[in-house]
Design an enzyme around this catalytic site. Structure first.
Site, mmCIF file in Angstrom:
data_model
loop_
_atom_site.group_PDB
_atom_site.id
_atom_site.type_symbol
_atom_site.label_atom_id
_atom_site.label_comp_id
_atom_site.label_asym_id
_atom_site.label_seq_id
_atom_site.Cartn_x
_atom_site.Cartn_y
_atom_site.Cartn_z
ATOM 1 N N GLU A 106 3.129 10.035 -6.404
ATOM 2 C CA GLU A 106 3.770 10.400 -7.667
ATOM 3 C C GLU A 106 2.911 10.063 -8.884
ATOM 4 O O GLU A 106 2.865 10.842 -9.839
ATOM 5 C CB GLU A 106 5.132 9.706 -7.786
ATOM 6 C CG GLU A 106 6.210 10.250 -6.869
ATOM 7 C CD GLU A 106 6.136 9.683 -5.449
ATOM 8 O OE1 GLU A 106 6.921 10.116 -4.593
ATOM 9 O OE2 GLU A 106 5.275 8.795 -5.212
ATOM 10 N N HIS A 112 17.182 3.590 -3.099
ATOM 11 C CA HIS A 112 17.285 5.040 -3.241
ATOM 12 C C HIS A 112 18.572 5.445 -3.956
ATOM 13 O O HIS A 112 18.988 6.603 -3.867
ATOM 14 C CB HIS A 112 17.253 5.711 -1.869
ATOM 15 C CG HIS A 112 15.967 5.551 -1.137
ATOM 16 N ND1 HIS A 112 15.574 4.362 -0.587
ATOM 17 C CD2 HIS A 112 14.974 6.438 -0.867
ATOM 18 C CE1 HIS A 112 14.398 4.511 0.002
ATOM 19 N NE2 HIS A 112 14.016 5.767 -0.161
#
Length: 327
Positions: free
Chosen positions: A60, A129
């Site tokens: 990322e 998450h």
């Protein structure tokens, strides 16, 4: 109008804008060959080709940096994060790069870029998450932060975000990709920074955004209506900028405010709105402002604990009755 899924509304927004402007491209993990982790980009590789729908490594920081540089040089990237939890790996590029380049270059560079992907919990995915960072990004000058609640909003807000000359954080929800709702056949755009009054009311103002509207607030309002309580519901749509005027005007009418947000309490969007309302509408309040937010702890894995930690309709109903001084 036709009924389409949330993911389809996003896909239509992406495809419509990419057909108009060859400078727009999509990049991220599994967006091309796999048709997107949540099938938002299904079929887009076939239509636009591998130069405009680009699979990236699991890196990322790297592809957020590439996108920022591309935006500075005249392209219009759309970056998909598999989840905004993973955007933390790229947060330096977003906050110290994309958000500040226009200011630090004295306006010589704009950064027309959209960072998009799911936010918040989606069940038993663990604490790493299941986090909400809307307030983190909203606390950064130079960024706009958009959190749609319906397929209609998702399409109109994403199309507008793609056209924006500055970086936009566009936060969705895994639980909403299959949601269906009415979306016009004709093209439309929705202004960033303008809240939506979902339901008008007279007794209490309910402010929320994202999936809290459909999953928590709307069911609560149905129950409150059965009990004769007429709530006004405001969907912020964007949390930077925040449409304070719509909130203030509503509170002046209802004299009570409950804010529902799927985030930790400290430094939340709800906290900011509470400050603004007590500053600009203090004399109109007939009760303290109440926030309904997540527990101040990493989200547990056990479903029983998840239920206790997250906002729910029962807590919203209790908060409304509290500001109305009902038992």
């Amino acid at each position: 109008m036709r009924e389409i899924q949330f993911r389809e509304a996003l896909r239509e927004a992406l495809s419509e804008e990419m057909r108009k402007d060859e400078a727009i491209f999509l990049m991220g993990e599994e967006v091309a060959e796999y048709n997107g982790a949540y099938k938002v980009s299904q079929g887009m590789l076939d239509e636009f080709g591998a130069k405009r729908v680009i699979d990236t490594p699991i890196a990322e920081l790297g592809f957020a940096g590439i996108a920022t540089g591309a935006a500075m040089n005249g392209l219009k990237p759309i970056v998909e994060f598999m989840t905004f939890n993973f955007s933390l790996v790229a947060i330096d590029q977003i906050i110290n790069g994309a958000a500040k380049i226009r200011s630090m270059s004295g306006g010589q560079f704009s950064v027309p870029i959209v960072f998009r992907g799911p936010t918040g919990n989606a069940g038993q995915l663990g604490a790493q998450h299941s986090q909400n960072f809307e307030n983190w990004y909203a606390n950064t000058p130079g960024l706009k932060v958009v959190v749609p609640a319906t397929p209609y909003d998702a399409k109109g807000l994403l199309k507008q975000s793609i056209l924006d000359p500055d970086p936009v954080i566009f936060m969705e929800s895994e639980l909403m990709y299959g949601d269906k709702g009415p979306v016009p056949e004709e093209e439309y755009y929705l202004e960033l920074g303008k809240a939506n009054i979902v339901k008008e009311g007279s007794d209490v103002t309910l402010v929320t955004f994202g999936k809290m509207l459909t999953r928590v607030v709307n069911p609560a309002v149905e129950e409150l209506t059965k009990e004769g309580i007429n709530a006004e519901v405001i969907d912020l749509r964007t949390v930077r900028p925040i449409d304070y005027d719509t909130i203030i005007n509503s509170v002046k009418k209802t004299n009570r405010l409950v804010i529902v947000e799927e985030a930790w309490p400290l430094g939340s969007i709800a906290t900011e709105i509470s400050f603004k309302v007590q500053k600009d509408a203090f004399d109109y309040l007939d009760a303290p402002v109440i926030r309904v937010v997540s527990a101040d702890t990493p989200l547990p894995y056990a479903p029983t604990l998840i239920k206790e930690a997250l906002p729910n309709s029962e807590r919203v109903i209790a908060a409304v009755k509290s500001v109305l001084y009902l038992k």
